[in-house]
Design an enzyme around this catalytic site. Sequence first.
Site, PDB file in Angstrom:
ATOM      1  N   LEU A 112     -23.134  -9.106  42.939  1.00 22.74           N
ATOM      2  CA  LEU A 112     -23.750 -10.425  42.998  1.00 22.74           C
ATOM      3  C   LEU A 112     -23.444 -11.177  41.710  1.00 22.74           C
ATOM      4  O   LEU A 112     -23.918 -10.803  40.624  1.00 22.74           O
ATOM      5  CB  LEU A 112     -25.265 -10.286  43.185  1.00 22.74           C
ATOM      6  CG  LEU A 112     -25.699  -9.367  44.342  1.00 22.74           C
ATOM      7  CD1 LEU A 112     -27.208  -9.176  44.331  1.00 22.74           C
ATOM      8  CD2 LEU A 112     -25.225  -9.921  45.682  1.00 22.74           C
ATOM      9  N   TYR A 113     -22.631 -12.210  41.817  1.00 18.49           N
ATOM     10  CA  TYR A 113     -22.235 -13.008  40.656  1.00 18.49           C
ATOM     11  C   TYR A 113     -23.081 -14.270  40.610  1.00 18.49           C
ATOM     12  O   TYR A 113     -23.192 -14.994  41.598  1.00 18.49           O
ATOM     13  CB  TYR A 113     -20.745 -13.343  40.726  1.00 18.49           C
ATOM     14  CG  TYR A 113     -19.894 -12.107  40.545  1.00 18.49           C
ATOM     15  CD1 TYR A 113     -19.444 -11.730  39.288  1.00 18.49           C
ATOM     16  CD2 TYR A 113     -19.594 -11.290  41.629  1.00 18.49           C
ATOM     17  CE1 TYR A 113     -18.701 -10.573  39.114  1.00 18.49           C
ATOM     18  CE2 TYR A 113     -18.856 -10.124  41.461  1.00 18.49           C
ATOM     19  CZ  TYR A 113     -18.411  -9.775  40.202  1.00 18.49           C
ATOM     20  OH  TYR A 113     -17.693  -8.621  40.032  1.00 18.49           O
ATOM     21  N   HIS A 141      -9.579   2.719  -1.408  1.00 26.29           N
ATOM     22  CA  HIS A 141      -9.457   4.148  -1.079  1.00 26.29           C
ATOM     23  C   HIS A 141      -8.945   4.881  -2.309  1.00 26.29           C
ATOM     24  O   HIS A 141      -7.900   4.528  -2.865  1.00 26.29           O
ATOM     25  CB  HIS A 141      -8.514   4.360   0.096  1.00 26.29           C
ATOM     26  CG  HIS A 141      -8.421   5.797   0.529  1.00 26.29           C
ATOM     27  ND1 HIS A 141      -9.472   6.447   1.142  1.00 26.29           N
ATOM     28  CD2 HIS A 141      -7.428   6.715   0.413  1.00 26.29           C
ATOM     29  CE1 HIS A 141      -9.118   7.694   1.402  1.00 26.29           C
ATOM     30  NE2 HIS A 141      -7.892   7.884   0.955  1.00 26.29           N
ATOM     31  N   ASP A 160      -5.680  -3.030  36.318  1.00 25.70           N
ATOM     32  CA  ASP A 160      -6.248  -2.577  37.591  1.00 25.70           C
ATOM     33  C   ASP A 160      -7.524  -3.385  37.797  1.00 25.70           C
ATOM     34  O   ASP A 160      -8.457  -3.282  36.997  1.00 25.70           O
ATOM     35  CB  ASP A 160      -6.533  -1.074  37.502  1.00 25.70           C
ATOM     36  CG  ASP A 160      -7.172  -0.509  38.747  1.00 25.70           C
ATOM     37  OD1 ASP A 160      -6.452  -0.305  39.734  1.00 25.70           O
ATOM     38  OD2 ASP A 160      -8.387  -0.251  38.719  1.00 25.70           O
ATOM     39  N   TYR A 165      -9.878  15.928   1.336  1.00 24.51           N
ATOM     40  CA  TYR A 165      -8.556  16.436   1.706  1.00 24.51           C
ATOM     41  C   TYR A 165      -7.771  16.762   0.440  1.00 24.51           C
ATOM     42  O   TYR A 165      -8.054  16.229  -0.640  1.00 24.51           O
ATOM     43  CB  TYR A 165      -7.789  15.426   2.572  1.00 24.51           C
ATOM     44  CG  TYR A 165      -7.490  14.094   1.914  1.00 24.51           C
ATOM     45  CD1 TYR A 165      -6.453  13.952   0.982  1.00 24.51           C
ATOM     46  CD2 TYR A 165      -8.228  12.958   2.246  1.00 24.51           C
ATOM     47  CE1 TYR A 165      -6.165  12.734   0.390  1.00 24.51           C
ATOM     48  CE2 TYR A 165      -7.938  11.728   1.664  1.00 24.51           C
ATOM     49  CZ  TYR A 165      -6.914  11.626   0.728  1.00 24.51           C
ATOM     50  OH  TYR A 165      -6.629  10.415   0.138  1.00 24.51           O
ATOM     51  N   LEU A 199      -0.010  12.305   3.452  1.00 23.44           N
ATOM     52  CA  LEU A 199      -0.241  13.418   4.375  1.00 23.44           C
ATOM     53  C   LEU A 199       0.269  13.071   5.763  1.00 23.44           C
ATOM     54  O   LEU A 199       0.140  11.925   6.209  1.00 23.44           O
ATOM     55  CB  LEU A 199      -1.728  13.757   4.455  1.00 23.44           C
ATOM     56  CG  LEU A 199      -2.309  14.628   3.327  1.00 23.44           C
ATOM     57  CD1 LEU A 199      -2.462  13.814   2.043  1.00 23.44           C
ATOM     58  CD2 LEU A 199      -3.664  15.206   3.741  1.00 23.44           C
ATOM     59  N   SER A 248       0.815  -1.219   0.000  1.00 22.32           N
ATOM     60  CA  SER A 248       0.000   0.000   0.000  1.00 22.32           C
ATOM     61  C   SER A 248       0.846   1.266   0.000  1.00 22.32           C
ATOM     62  O   SER A 248       0.337   2.350  -0.289  1.00 22.32           O
ATOM     63  CB  SER A 248      -0.922   0.017   1.223  1.00 22.32           C
ATOM     64  OG  SER A 248      -1.830  -1.052   1.201  1.00 22.32           O
ATOM     65  N   VAL A 265       6.611 -15.587   1.915  1.00 18.93           N
ATOM     66  CA  VAL A 265       6.417 -16.428   3.094  1.00 18.93           C
ATOM     67  C   VAL A 265       5.373 -17.490   2.777  1.00 18.93           C
ATOM     68  O   VAL A 265       4.258 -17.176   2.336  1.00 18.93           O
ATOM     69  CB  VAL A 265       5.980 -15.575   4.298  1.00 18.93           C
ATOM     70  CG1 VAL A 265       5.635 -16.471   5.484  1.00 18.93           C
ATOM     71  CG2 VAL A 265       7.076 -14.589   4.678  1.00 18.93           C
ATOM     72  N   TYR A 288      -8.194  -5.473  46.062  1.00 14.39           N
ATOM     73  CA  TYR A 288      -8.031  -4.500  44.972  1.00 14.39           C
ATOM     74  C   TYR A 288      -6.540  -4.343  44.718  1.00 14.39           C
ATOM     75  O   TYR A 288      -5.761  -4.127  45.648  1.00 14.39           O
ATOM     76  CB  TYR A 288      -8.660  -3.160  45.355  1.00 14.39           C
ATOM     77  CG  TYR A 288      -8.360  -2.037  44.387  1.00 14.39           C
ATOM     78  CD1 TYR A 288      -8.658  -2.154  43.034  1.00 14.39           C
ATOM     79  CD2 TYR A 288      -7.770  -0.852  44.832  1.00 14.39           C
ATOM     80  CE1 TYR A 288      -8.379  -1.117  42.153  1.00 14.39           C
ATOM     81  CE2 TYR A 288      -7.499   0.184  43.961  1.00 14.39           C
ATOM     82  CZ  TYR A 288      -7.799   0.049  42.626  1.00 14.39           C
ATOM     83  OH  TYR A 288      -7.515   1.065  41.750  1.00 14.39           O
ATOM     84  N   THR A 294      -9.889  -6.376  40.692  1.00 15.73           N
ATOM     85  CA  THR A 294     -10.029  -7.061  41.976  1.00 15.73           C
ATOM     86  C   THR A 294      -9.762  -8.543  41.772  1.00 15.73           C
ATOM     87  O   THR A 294     -10.021  -9.101  40.697  1.00 15.73           O
ATOM     88  CB  THR A 294     -11.436  -6.883  42.587  1.00 15.73           C
ATOM     89  OG1 THR A 294     -12.413  -7.409  41.688  1.00 15.73           O
ATOM     90  CG2 THR A 294     -11.715  -5.426  42.877  1.00 15.73           C
TER      91      THR A 294
END
Length: 799
Positions: free
Chosen positions: A626-627, A211, A522, A238, A37, A30, A160, A509, A524
């Site tokens: 509650l799971y 494109h 991040d 553009y 641009l 490509s 390949v 946590y 629990t």
Amino acid sequence: MGGASVAYHLAELGERDVLVVERSELTSGSTFHSAGLVGQLRADPTLTRMNMYSVELYRRLKKSEHQLGWIESGGIKLASTPERLEEIRRQISWARAYDLPLHEISPAEAKQLFPLIDTDGVIGAAYLESDGHVDPAQLCYTLAAMARASGVRIAERTRVLSLDVRDGRVRGVHTDRGDVECEVVVNCGGMFAAEIARMAGVRVPVVPMSHQYVVTEALSSRPEKPLPTLRDPDLLVYFRPEVDGLVMGGYERDPEPWTATPSTYDAIPEDFNGRLLPPNWERMEEIARNAARRVPIMGDIGVRTVINGPEAFTPDNEFCLGETDVAGFFVAAGFCAHGIAGAGGIGRVMAEWIVAGEPSFDVWHMDLSRFGAQYGSPSYTLERTLENYQTYYDIPYPGVQRQAGRPLRVSAAYGWHQANQAQFGEKAGWERVDWYESNAGGSALRPRGWAGRYWSPAIGVEHAQTRAAAGLFDESSFAKIEVSGPDAASLLEWVCDNHVARAIGAVTYTQALNRRGGIESDFTVTRLAADAFRIVTGTAFGSHDLAWLRKQARRRDAQVRIADVTGQFGCFALWGPRSREILATLTPTDIGNDSFPFMTSQALTLGDIPVRALRVTFVGELGYELYVSSEYGAALWSAVWAAGRGSGLVAGGYRAIDSLRLEKGYRVWGSDITPETNPYEAGLGFCVKLDKPGGFEGRDAVRAARERGLTRRLRAIVLDDAGAVVLGSEPVRVGDQVVGRVTSGGYGYTVAASIAYAYLPTDHAAPGTRVSVDLFGDWIDGVVTREPLFDAAGERIHR
């Protein structure tokens, strides 16, 4: 282009045993037909920094003996609607945070810079003098030549045939010119990347899209000064200068994929090298008409050539970067027609990732691991990618929802939500309740501007009623990962900065840090058994965290099973001062404070239904998550709802949760905390257990950061104007100096304040410090405030 840039940057880091395998000739994918641009400012901070690095690199390469073709012409973005001018002013605000000299100009000033435009309908513009354009082929050749000079080998006309993958790791590459043994393979295949990845059993969700752009004949008279690049997103077009003429392209509303279909993956012909697709004038019609409206000469000037080339697009217009589930197999693809602007940054990030094991930038939203299993479907991938292309130039209003491929993943209570006028948002394929319009009422303050576009007074009602009585929230979309096996405890102790291998039933946590001490995850962790744990993390982060955990397990050769169990369990959160009272009517179990303390879990029954309850909160109130096994989900929701109706229970959505958590200062990964922030500066040092036996990933780095002393802290800011609500990334100023940018924010209905969070230098982080936040060009005064803003002692949580 991608392969040349990665090779160049690997050589810069001292790697010499590098081989670039090119199926035909360099640039024949490509790159040779790219428009070239280079615009730097993007909605994403990381991509902006990557593009800024690209410009720095192109400047440096231009000074070498190579012919790069880099022209720092400047770039203009026009606004033809008031809404677009708002977007431009927001972008100018962002630019201040990155020290980019983007500034607003008048239509007349835009015409001075680009005399060919007709300014009829133009109401404003932005100009960035360091933007420009580059000859993509020359850039690729330059990077390749400099990589070769450092010892990199490049094998052209080498195809390949297959990849050697054994025991979960890439071992080599089989080509039509022989086999290559290696420890690392980087798939920079562009539109061929998905095909290459399938050789390793990996899915790369890219779609080759047609494109088009045109190259005009020479202009009748050359402008006195070089023309800048020009974008008019309201007209979908553009422009950039090209020798004596112009390049004009755009993003039409009726795009056309190439080779991919709803039932088949891409099937690019084997001999498609250095080739183009036939022009499609019908699809160009709207673009050409709009181009002539903005640059009238386009209606008269001849067309030298039409370029119709396939470009690899992704479902979310972000790159596909990073290491896959196959160890040593990396991807750098899916550049979405802005890979030339990002090429330098992509090469740098990938080289760091390969050599150091992780990038220095926060690139989780570009990490291939962000894509869930649904993107294995060619139909879903195609639908999402087509919609992304169609809306390429649309204004990205916060909260605006994409529609393609919906609904896909739904909670067991989805029918109830629909019947009660839920307004749904979508995340990671899940339908999630943002609010219930049936709760709308009262006189809640509507934020001004963009923050008030996707909004309802129901948000304030749900917030207030949760604080006053109780709120029931469907969090079934939260990602759930189970880690089990003989090494489960030791692996999680290594991965997490907190101590998580505690008593069975304990909830912790914690953060998971990278080697630099940045926050990679991040979540629990609940200990279910001696050898079993359940991690709960954000909806959008499940596939990322799953990949991170599996990578850590590979590194440590841990004997564990790591499984995504998100769809197996529903999760309903019941929070508020009356939550225990409501729950107690449904269970014979003693759930008093002594019997069921904060940050613990219990298996119990609610009505007829077996549940695992976690006493945790993300809103700063007494409550439970509650799971429940998914087949019981609808019954559980109905049971809790019926039990709470007489106690003032309200059903609430994620917008109320966000408002509630802001008042408590709870952090959100991906905005408040990222791989580039450490726990101490984020105010999460209480999670870090530096004295854990055996240590943890990132311990040395985070300890060193603490010993050096903090240079910044995440702080809460309350704005003087409660109706001015931030959206994120706005610059924060102390005096006349920009010192940080907003990470997240919103309106707190209990404290009746507009809240923003930002990292501030320690010299300006003390409570009481006066600051200003730039909202669409207006500086709104505010004050750094001690947090949390609500219930500082946490009494409501521990009652």
